[in-house]
Enzyme design. Structure first.
Site, PDB file in Angstrom:
ATOM      1  CG  ASP A  81      -0.263  -0.256   2.527  1.00 40.53           C
ATOM      2  OD1 ASP A  81       0.921   0.123   2.660  1.00 40.53           O
ATOM      3  OD2 ASP A  81      -0.895  -0.835   3.429  1.00 40.53           O
ATOM      4  CG  ASP A 135      -1.135   1.039 -19.878  1.00 44.31           C
ATOM      5  OD1 ASP A 135      -0.060   0.426 -19.759  1.00 44.31           O
ATOM      6  OD2 ASP A 135      -2.204   0.493 -20.189  1.00 44.31           O
ATOM      7  CD  GLU A 177       3.138   0.292 -22.292  1.00 44.35           C
ATOM      8  OE1 GLU A 177       3.610  -0.820 -21.986  1.00 44.35           O
ATOM      9  OE2 GLU A 177       1.911   0.537 -22.250  1.00 44.35           O
TER      10      GLU A 177
END
Length: 619
Positions: free
Chosen positions: A162, A331, A360
């Protein structure tokens, strides 16, 4: 209402009718005064909200109120320059009677926000998969309202890492030399299984409760900023999770891409994103590459829809402003509609002129990748400007392991690196490339090279001294391995040793590292901390010498300093004649090697041990 069917899952707006209030959501929940673009488009969501009247207090008049085919949505455009109060009421009225209201806040913007620093070639980016790094708060390992519960025994399950775990280990990250931290997505991903990776997001305005809260995310960013470090968000524009609340109750059918000939609207992408710049490409192939889904659980988002594009732009800006971010990694960048994404990138960089965004761009040659960088000549040939500041150097990534493994040859061994760098002329901003030898989607470097520190040191030396922004992947600096071919993605995303109380070893504690871990870590720490203060590496020029006998020599230089880098990929020591490098060596008599601290004469020859590198500061 008519049912909407997605790849076997029945998602219906009538489902929402029995669950939601007249005003369930307002997105973004608040905004700021003083933005470069003063307009804000509010998404109002609630049961049959479009059948009601939308009113505002304080004499505020909407610039536009747009209703769509789903009556559960209304999109309201306001000009914040025309609003002179910090808070105002949004009232939902039916026959002049209030049935719901929301107090909207326009916060005061930090006057320095627009000129915030962002990641650059001065930085080293450290990539973390938060779920697998460290568990700082065991109480949030499982969350009642989120489907998948913690089960560390499952390789593809939730393990409990986390945001608090990262905050607890900032000393480690700073000491190793990282200056920018890229986290894989931490927004809510409420899929039933395999949700740990975060790329099937189900709420773009909310941090996943198993990582913490929005406040925790902002705290991490602020703690990094105190250390002159930056938080980089992994932003996903191409697809959302099928359990996203907007997907479950679509505002418009064309919010996502559909295929009438596919299975219930779904058809998988052909992944041929090279078709976007193929002047002879068949339309059917181009369409499937862009509009096809990554998976049945990841509907493909239609950025050509103006409402969708505005939603994505505002969400991105909201996170930058709220969480005080230092950059985006985006992404699957080329799988989006490229014209829409050019508008997305430009809107963000218009608001934040120094803000860096790296896409990306997973393609195999520099001509294809360079077309995606802002002001590219190759993109211009296709009448396109992406406005995307930075791209990822995948061609170099592909050549590095081959260069180190292979024997000398015309196009083999170290010549692979040289040949890759000869394409640098294609990039309009050569210092703004992300350079790397692995990430969360690739084979682990130390698996490929059987934890050989010599191979690691060669690769780290390379990406830390060439043009661009070096990116390293968590755990590689202590020799972590993982076999993608045998264990799949989960094996290259193993838990960092020491991130959990029950771990047998704590590798965050340098004193408790094994001898092998210390060798990896010590080299990385020395190299990256040396790099921090080296403008000659950040922005200096490069002089490459064609490799000979599988030894690659290049120089980084500016008006103040010269650094000589030597990479020997041979299994034997090599003696190199220094007269060949006279145009760069000039009157330099010796060089100090930055790892060993030893001085070396530069008079006649230089001996470099087998499978090793030298970084020489010239005196």
């Amino acid at each position: 209402m008519k049912k909407i069917i997605f790849a076997g899952a029945f998602l219906t707006a009538s489902f929402a009718f029995s669950q939601i209030k007249v005003l369930e959501k307002v997105e973004p929940a608040f905004w700021w005064k003083g933005m470069h673009n003063p307009e804000i488009q509010l998404l109002l969501y609630g049961k049959d909200i479009a059948k009601n009247e939308i009113r505002f207090s304080d004499g505020i008049v909407a610039k536009d109120i747009q209703k769509v085919e789903n009556p559960n949505y209304v999109f309201v455009t306001l000009n914040t320059n025309e609003i002179n109060v910090s808070k105002f009421k949004i009232d939902i009225q039916n026959r002049k009677k209030n049935v719901a209201s929301y107090t909207y806040e326009l916060k005061e913007r930090n006057p320095n926000s627009a000129n915030r620093p962002s990641f650059s070639s001065k930085d080293v980016m450290y990539l973390i998969m938060p779920e697998r790094f460290a568990n700082g708060d065991e109480k949030n390992d499982s969350v009642p309202y989120l489907t998948e519960k913690a089960n560390r025994s499952l390789p593809n399950g939730r393990h409990g890492g986390d945001l608090k775990g990262i905050i607890n280990n900032l000393d480690y990250l700073q000491n190793v030399g990282a200056t920018a931290i890229w986290l894989t997505p931490v927004n809510e991903d409420n899929e039933k299984t395999y949700s740990y990776h975060g790329y099937a997001q189900t709420d773009l305005y909310k941090i996943d409760g198993r990582y913490g809260s929005n406040d925790d995310y902002r705290e991490l960013s602020r703690e990094l900023n105190k250390r002159n470090m930056k938080l980089v968000m992994d932003y996903v524009t191409n697809h959302w999770g099928i359990s996203h609340w907007l997907i479950k109750d679509l505002p418009t059918k064309d919010w996502i891409h559909w295929f009438d000939d596919g299975e219930k609207g779904f058809k998988r992408s052909n992944y041929k994103i090279t078709s976007q710049f193929d002047t002879n490409a068949a339309e059917v192939d181009k369409t499937l590459a862009l509009d096809g889904w990554f998976d049945t659980s990841m509907p493909d988002i239609n950025q050509k829809n103006p409402l969708v594009l505005k939603y994505l732009i505002q969400n991105a800006i909201w996170w930058i402003e709220y969480a005080e971010l230092g950059g985006f990694r985006v992404d699957t960048y080329p799988y989006n509609d490229k014209d829409a994404m050019a508008k997305w990138a430009k809107a963000i960089t218009d608001e934040y002129p120094n803000f860096n965004i790296v896409g990306e761009t997973w393609l195999n040659n520099a001509a294809h990748i360079s077309a995606w960088q802002k002001d590219s000549k190759t993109g211009e040939a296709a009448h396109y400007n992406s406005h995307l500041p930075s791209v990822m150097d995948f061609p170099l990534y592909g050549e590095i392991p081959k260069a180190i493994k292979e024997k000398d040859g015309w196009d083999n061994g170290m010549n692979r690196l040289y040949n890759s760098f000869t394409n640098d002329f294609l990039y309009p901003d050569i210092n703004n490339l992300l350079v790397f030898f692995e990430n969360h989607d690739t084979e682990r470097w130390n698996e490929m090279f059987n934890s050989d520190p010599k191979a690691y040191k060669l690769a780290m030396t390379l990406i830390s001294t060439v043009r661009g922004i070096p990116q390293i992947y968590y755990g590689t600096e202590i020799g972590m391995r993982g076999d993608k071919n045998k264990g799949g993605d989960a094996d290259i995303r193993r838990d960092f040793p020491g991130g959990w109380k029950s771990d047998a070893q704590n590798a965050f504690n340098i004193a408790k590292q094994s001898a092998q871990q210390k060798e990896f870590y010590g080299f990385t720490q020395k190299l990256l901390n040396w790099r921090k203060g080296k403008n000659v590496i950040h922005t200096g020029k490069t002089k490459n010498f064609v490799p000979q006998n599988n030894v690659f020599v290049y120089f980084r230089y500016d008006e103040k300093e010269t650094v000589m880098v030597v990479l020997n990929a041979n299994e034997s020591d090599q003696e190199i004649e220094l007269s060949r490098f006279s145009e760069s060596l000039k009157n330099f008599k010796e060089g100090k090697e930055i790892i060993s601290g030893n001085n070396f004469s530069l008079q006649k020859t230089l001996n470099i041990p087998a499978k090793s590198s030298m970084i020489l500061e010239l005196n």
